[in-house]
Enzyme design. Structure first.
Site, PDB file in Angstrom:
ATOM      1  N   LYS A 180     -73.188 -24.744 -36.282  1.00  0.00           N
ATOM      2  CA  LYS A 180     -73.120 -26.150 -36.679  1.00  0.00           C
ATOM      3  C   LYS A 180     -74.004 -26.316 -37.921  1.00  0.00           C
ATOM      4  CE  LYS A 180     -74.951 -30.535 -36.638  1.00  0.00           C
ATOM      5  NZ  LYS A 180     -74.558 -30.774 -38.016  1.00  0.00           N
ATOM      6  N   SER A 234     -86.116 -30.670 -38.557  1.00  0.00           N
ATOM      7  CA  SER A 234     -87.301 -31.506 -38.364  1.00  0.00           C
ATOM      8  C   SER A 234     -87.923 -31.267 -37.000  1.00  0.00           C
ATOM      9  CB  SER A 234     -86.924 -32.986 -38.502  1.00  0.00           C
ATOM     10  OG  SER A 234     -86.173 -33.420 -37.388  1.00  0.00           O
ATOM     11  N   GLU A 255     -87.541 -23.708 -35.505  1.00  0.00           N
ATOM     12  CA  GLU A 255     -88.392 -23.664 -36.704  1.00  0.00           C
ATOM     13  C   GLU A 255     -88.398 -25.080 -37.256  1.00  0.00           C
ATOM     14  OE1 GLU A 255     -90.031 -24.047 -39.853  1.00  0.00           O
ATOM     15  OE2 GLU A 255     -88.127 -23.405 -40.724  1.00  0.00           O
ATOM     16  N   CYS A 289     -89.211 -25.544 -46.154  1.00  0.00           N
ATOM     17  CA  CYS A 289     -90.186 -25.685 -45.072  1.00  0.00           C
ATOM     18  C   CYS A 289     -91.492 -24.984 -45.411  1.00  0.00           C
ATOM     19  CB  CYS A 289     -89.619 -25.168 -43.762  1.00  0.00           C
ATOM     20  SG  CYS A 289     -89.032 -23.468 -43.830  1.00  0.00           S
ATOM     21  N   GLU A 390     -94.788 -33.968 -43.354  1.00  0.00           N
ATOM     22  CA  GLU A 390     -93.925 -33.200 -44.249  1.00  0.00           C
ATOM     23  C   GLU A 390     -93.048 -34.159 -45.057  1.00  0.00           C
ATOM     24  OE1 GLU A 390     -91.377 -29.134 -43.886  1.00  0.00           O
ATOM     25  OE2 GLU A 390     -90.870 -30.694 -42.442  1.00  0.00           O
TER      26      GLU A 390
END
Length: 488
Positions: A180, A234, A255, A289, A390
């Site tokens: 996906k 996220s 992650e 990231c 972030e």
């Protein structure tokens, strides 16, 4: 208003065929450098499409796992060759769909090829150990067995590399896959799946279903016949996926980002540190990231470093990533641009000093894209929102410190622990940083954003589920250990 489009609709890939979503609905994928350009149309699928894909993947896994690792590896080699042949096409699609510059997109596509070839070779490496038994007449050893069907949920920022570094180990260890991809990068994903189709994988081995995360991601998380879920994105979504998988006893790998620091010591090579800070923090428009977000600088060299940094940032050319002279492309979507702008506003409100950038770029023919100025704050303390959350955009927060002990304390004082780097010539400083930094990836005199495909990758604290991707470490997630005891 002129709309540019190739008018192509990209389908789901299920059971070796390209098929429309059961509801016949599509989403539009647009170019973030020009919101009037349609890159393509992708399926807005439903749970029923996931159910169909899982059904065929479960059936295909029975025979796929019986192949030797070498035989599975041959399919990965063929997929790598197919992607290599279409390198420029895939890279151009990536640039048009999510905005990163063409050289970056081509480099990422080449990395995808290298990952496939690496894991193709993994099919010939050992999968177990012989263990001395307590019975002298017996034989005891371990082997590894596949999980079964694996759900792969990937983000838009690395639309080739991240899906491949999840799919390749899943396949080589005998699993079948439901991919996906992020909606913002689903056309690029379809191009990659076309290469897997060209490689002739057995039908049902690899499948792709596109659509919103709230529907397709949730269906993958909840499906009783999906034995493992691997996710990059996220932290809030990742935790939800992990909880859902845990509740039904499925294996999960998450992650979930970082707030990555660079420490500049007073003995650092400042030119090297500046180049690495800009590359680590602003390439791909800061949408990594592992991107540098906080720049922690000792006071003795702070002003000189800051001046060199701003001078270099002023040279950055922002624009359409297909143009040769462009160094930084747009944010990947209007929503991402607005998120970054909201963090800039928050930084100003909380008392940080904006010393460069901070605005959307709308001049020089860029008004139709989601372009953002490279942005730098100073007078940032580590309690501010822009030092803790972030941002996923081209924003650097400068933090001045007196000592390296203070720098490391601040570097660790966030909920994330993905990557970190230090610039210093002092061996003692290097060793202290290595030992004390709470990050899964620690780099010395190098940018925070470097990741090697043959090495384990993952974070500490809330950056990950404490698992590791890439390299040989990937087998820890995609397989289970089976211990065998044989007595004549």
């Amino acid at each position: 208003m002129n709309i540019k489009t190739d008018e192509k609709t990209y389908l789901n890939y299920i059971n070796g065929k390209w098929v429309a979503a059961s509801n016949q609905k599509v989403n539009t994928s647009i170019n973030p450098a020009n919101r009037h350009e349609i890159v393509g149309y992708v399926q807005q699928s439903e749970k029923e499409d996931v159910d169909q894909a899982v059904r065929v993947a479960k059936e295909a896994q029975v025979s796929w796992k019986k192949l030797t690792g070498a035989a599975r590896g041959e399919y990965l080699y063929k997929a790598a060759n197919a992607i290599e042949r279409r390198m420029d096409e895939i890279a151009e699609t990536m640039t048009r769909e999510m905005g990163k510059t063409f050289p970056e997109a081509k480099g990422e596509t080449a990395r995808g090829v290298a990952i496939l070839r690496y894991y193709a070779g993994e099919g010939m490496r050992k999968v177990g150990d012989v263990i001395p038994p307590s019975d002298a007449d017996a034989l005891m050893f371990t082997t590894r067995v596949p999980l079964g069907v694996v759900g792969v949920i990937t983000p838009w920022n690395f639309p080739v590399a991240i899906p491949i570094w999840k799919i390749a180990p899943a396949l080589i260890y005998g699993n079948t896959v439901i991919l996906k991809p992020a909606q913002e990068a689903a056309v690029t994903a379809a191009k990659v799946l076309e290469c897997f189709d060209e490689a002739g994988f057995p039908v049902g081995t690899i499948n792709m279903v596109t659509g919103p995360g709230s529907v397709i991601g949730q269906a993958i998380t909840d499906h009783p016949d999906i034995n493992g879920v691997t996710f990059t994105g996220s932290d809030s979504v990742g935790k939800s996926i992990g909880l859902g998988a845990f509740k039904r006893g499925a294996k999960y790998q998450l992650e979930m980002g970082g707030k990555n620091p660079v420490i500049v010591a007073n003995d650092a090579d400042l030119n090297q540190a500046v180049e690495a800070t800009i590359s680590g923090g602003l390439r791909s428009t800061g949408q990594k990231c592992t991107a540098t977000s906080r720049v922690i600088v000792q006071s003795d060299v702070y002003e000189e470093f800051k001046n060199k940094l701003i001078e270099k940032i002023k040279e950055i050319k922002v624009g359409n990533g297909l143009n040769e002279d462009v160094w930084m492309g747009p944010c990947a979507s209007e929503n991402q641009l607005n998120t970054v702008l909201s963090y800039v506003k928050k930084g100003i409100e909380e008392g940080a000093t904006l010393i460069h950038g901070g605005k959307r770029i709308e001049e020089e023919g860029l008004a139709d894209g989601f372009f953002m100025e490279p942005t730098v704050f100073e007078n940032v303390n580590n309690k501010m929102t822009i030092a803790q959350e972030e941002i996923f955009g081209p924003v650097l927060a400068l933090i001045k410190v007196e000592t390296l002990e203070e720098a490391v304390h601040i570097a660790n004082d966030v909920k994330f622990g993905l990557s970190a780097s230090i610039f210093t010539k002092n061996i003692g400083h290097m060793l202290s940083f290595i030992n004390e930094m709470d990050a899964g990836l620690v780099r010395i005199n190098a940018e925070s954003a470097g990741v090697e495909l043959q090495a384990p990758f993952g974070g500490m604290k809330q950056s990950s589920s404490h698992s590791r991707e890439q390299g040989e470490a990937a087998k820890e997630f995609y397989t289970s250990i089976k211990t065998i005891f044989v007595k004549p």
